[in-house]
Design a protein around this motif. Structure first.
Motif, mmCIF file in Angstrom:
data_model
loop_
_atom_site.group_PDB
_atom_site.id
_atom_site.type_symbol
_atom_site.label_atom_id
_atom_site.label_comp_id
_atom_site.label_asym_id
_atom_site.label_seq_id
_atom_site.Cartn_x
_atom_site.Cartn_y
_atom_site.Cartn_z
ATOM 1 N N UNK A 254 5.658 -15.542 -42.365
ATOM 2 C CA UNK A 254 5.733 -16.657 -43.314
ATOM 3 C C UNK A 254 6.166 -16.180 -44.691
ATOM 4 N N UNK A 255 5.802 -14.944 -45.031
ATOM 5 C CA UNK A 255 6.159 -14.368 -46.325
ATOM 6 C C UNK A 255 6.719 -12.972 -46.116
ATOM 7 N N UNK A 256 7.743 -12.668 -46.876
ATOM 8 C CA UNK A 256 8.370 -11.347 -46.804
ATOM 9 C C UNK A 256 8.446 -10.742 -48.198
ATOM 10 N N UNK A 257 8.223 -9.446 -48.295
ATOM 11 C CA UNK A 257 8.356 -8.783 -49.587
ATOM 12 C C UNK A 257 9.833 -8.609 -49.907
ATOM 13 N N UNK A 258 10.129 -8.456 -51.176
ATOM 14 C CA UNK A 258 11.524 -8.256 -51.591
ATOM 15 C C UNK A 258 12.131 -7.035 -50.914
ATOM 16 N N UNK A 259 11.304 -6.009 -50.691
ATOM 17 C CA UNK A 259 11.816 -4.783 -50.080
ATOM 18 C C UNK A 259 12.161 -4.958 -48.600
ATOM 19 N N UNK A 260 11.771 -6.082 -48.000
ATOM 20 C CA UNK A 260 12.095 -6.338 -46.590
ATOM 21 C C UNK A 260 13.568 -6.678 -46.405
ATOM 22 N N UNK B 78 8.500 -23.015 -43.135
ATOM 23 C CA UNK B 78 7.250 -22.469 -43.544
ATOM 24 C C UNK B 78 6.514 -23.502 -44.370
ATOM 25 N N UNK B 79 5.245 -23.603 -44.208
ATOM 26 C CA UNK B 79 4.429 -24.454 -45.044
ATOM 27 C C UNK B 79 3.951 -23.615 -46.204
ATOM 28 N N UNK B 80 4.242 -24.056 -47.403
ATOM 29 C CA UNK B 80 3.848 -23.283 -48.566
ATOM 30 C C UNK B 80 2.505 -23.770 -49.060
ATOM 31 N N UNK B 81 1.499 -22.932 -48.928
ATOM 32 C CA UNK B 81 0.159 -23.287 -49.359
ATOM 33 C C UNK B 81 -0.049 -22.970 -50.831
ATOM 34 N N UNK B 82 0.696 -22.006 -51.342
ATOM 35 C CA UNK B 82 0.545 -21.615 -52.745
ATOM 36 C C UNK B 82 1.075 -22.711 -53.651
ATOM 37 N N UNK B 83 0.409 -22.943 -54.762
ATOM 38 C CA UNK B 83 0.922 -23.932 -55.706
ATOM 39 C C UNK B 83 2.269 -23.486 -56.246
ATOM 40 N N UNK B 84 3.155 -24.425 -56.479
ATOM 41 C CA UNK B 84 4.485 -24.084 -56.961
ATOM 42 C C UNK B 84 4.502 -23.785 -58.444
ATOM 43 N N UNK B 85 3.363 -23.927 -59.100
ATOM 44 C CA UNK B 85 3.283 -23.570 -60.512
ATOM 45 C C UNK B 85 3.258 -22.069 -60.682
ATOM 46 N N UNK B 86 3.040 -21.342 -59.599
ATOM 47 C CA UNK B 86 3.084 -19.898 -59.659
ATOM 48 C C UNK B 86 1.742 -19.250 -59.924
ATOM 49 N N UNK C 182 5.328 -8.583 -54.482
ATOM 50 C CA UNK C 182 5.829 -9.948 -54.683
ATOM 51 C C UNK C 182 6.332 -10.427 -53.327
ATOM 52 N N UNK C 183 5.716 -11.495 -52.822
ATOM 53 C CA UNK C 183 6.080 -12.027 -51.512
ATOM 54 C C UNK C 183 6.880 -13.311 -51.671
ATOM 55 N N UNK C 184 7.769 -13.528 -50.722
ATOM 56 C CA UNK C 184 8.707 -14.645 -50.760
ATOM 57 C C UNK C 184 8.550 -15.494 -49.518
ATOM 58 N N UNK C 185 8.510 -16.805 -49.723
ATOM 59 C CA UNK C 185 8.443 -17.740 -48.609
ATOM 60 C C UNK C 185 9.460 -18.845 -48.794
ATOM 61 N N UNK C 186 10.044 -19.277 -47.716
ATOM 62 C CA UNK C 186 11.023 -20.356 -47.739
ATOM 63 C C UNK C 186 10.301 -21.689 -47.913
ATOM 64 N N UNK C 187 10.778 -22.523 -48.804
ATOM 65 C CA UNK C 187 10.166 -23.832 -49.052
ATOM 66 C C UNK C 187 10.789 -24.882 -48.130
ATOM 67 N N UNK D 71 12.869 -21.036 -52.564
ATOM 68 C CA UNK D 71 11.794 -20.145 -52.125
ATOM 69 C C UNK D 71 10.614 -20.254 -53.077
ATOM 70 N N UNK D 72 9.470 -19.798 -52.605
ATOM 71 C CA UNK D 72 8.284 -19.635 -53.430
ATOM 72 C C UNK D 72 7.998 -18.146 -53.470
ATOM 73 N N UNK D 73 7.646 -17.638 -54.645
ATOM 74 C CA UNK D 73 7.288 -16.233 -54.810
ATOM 75 C C UNK D 73 5.872 -16.152 -55.361
ATOM 76 N N UNK D 74 5.057 -15.315 -54.739
ATOM 77 C CA UNK D 74 3.682 -15.105 -55.187
ATOM 78 C C UNK D 74 3.375 -13.616 -55.161
#
Length: 124
Positions: free
Chosen positions: A52-58, A1-9, A90-95, A81-84
């Motif tokens: 690309x992103x999954x919620x914790x409840x998934x 997955x390409x993480x577009x969100x900044x890793x600073x959160x 709260x969605x999770x994506x693999x870095x 992972x990245x969480x946004x």
């Protein structure tokens, strides 16, 4: 997955989560995060998901909510992972891009080894 969100959160609504920058990700932290069967299961599911992103409840983990939260925090703090936040979710994506750039072939080797172990032990 390409993480577009900044890793600073940085997140909408002021809710932020700390993430290591790519240069800060350490091999031993990644290996520690992937060494737990629950965390490895999460990463395996994320790696094979079409989303690309999954919620914790998934994720259907056989542990308490607080333990699930702990596992996601370990994965995030290790840089796996990245969480946004998107609204209240709260969605999770693999870095994957970051991990592949830093440790070429590591994630694929770990995922392949986990698949082989499942086949060998009859768990797949």
């Amino acid at each position: 997955m390409t993480t577009a969100a900044p890793h600073t959160g940085t997140a909408v609504g002021g809710r932020t989560l700390a993430h290591p920058e790519r240069e800060e990700i350490r091999l031993e932290a990644v290996l520690h995060a992937l060494s737990d069967p629950m965390r490895l299961a999460v990463v395996r599911e994320m790696a094979t998901s079409e989303e690309a992103e999954l919620s914790c409840s998934a994720f259907d983990l056989p542990v308490t909510k607080s333990t699930t939260t702990h596992h996601f925090r370990v994965l995030r703090e290790a840089g796996v992972i990245v969480q946004v936040y998107r609204g209240t979710a709260k969605l999770n994506g693999l870095r994957r891009d970051d991990l592949d750039a830093l440790f070429p072939g590591l994630l694929d080797a770990v995922l392949d080894a986990a698949d082989r172990q499942d086949a060998r032990l009859g768990e797949g």
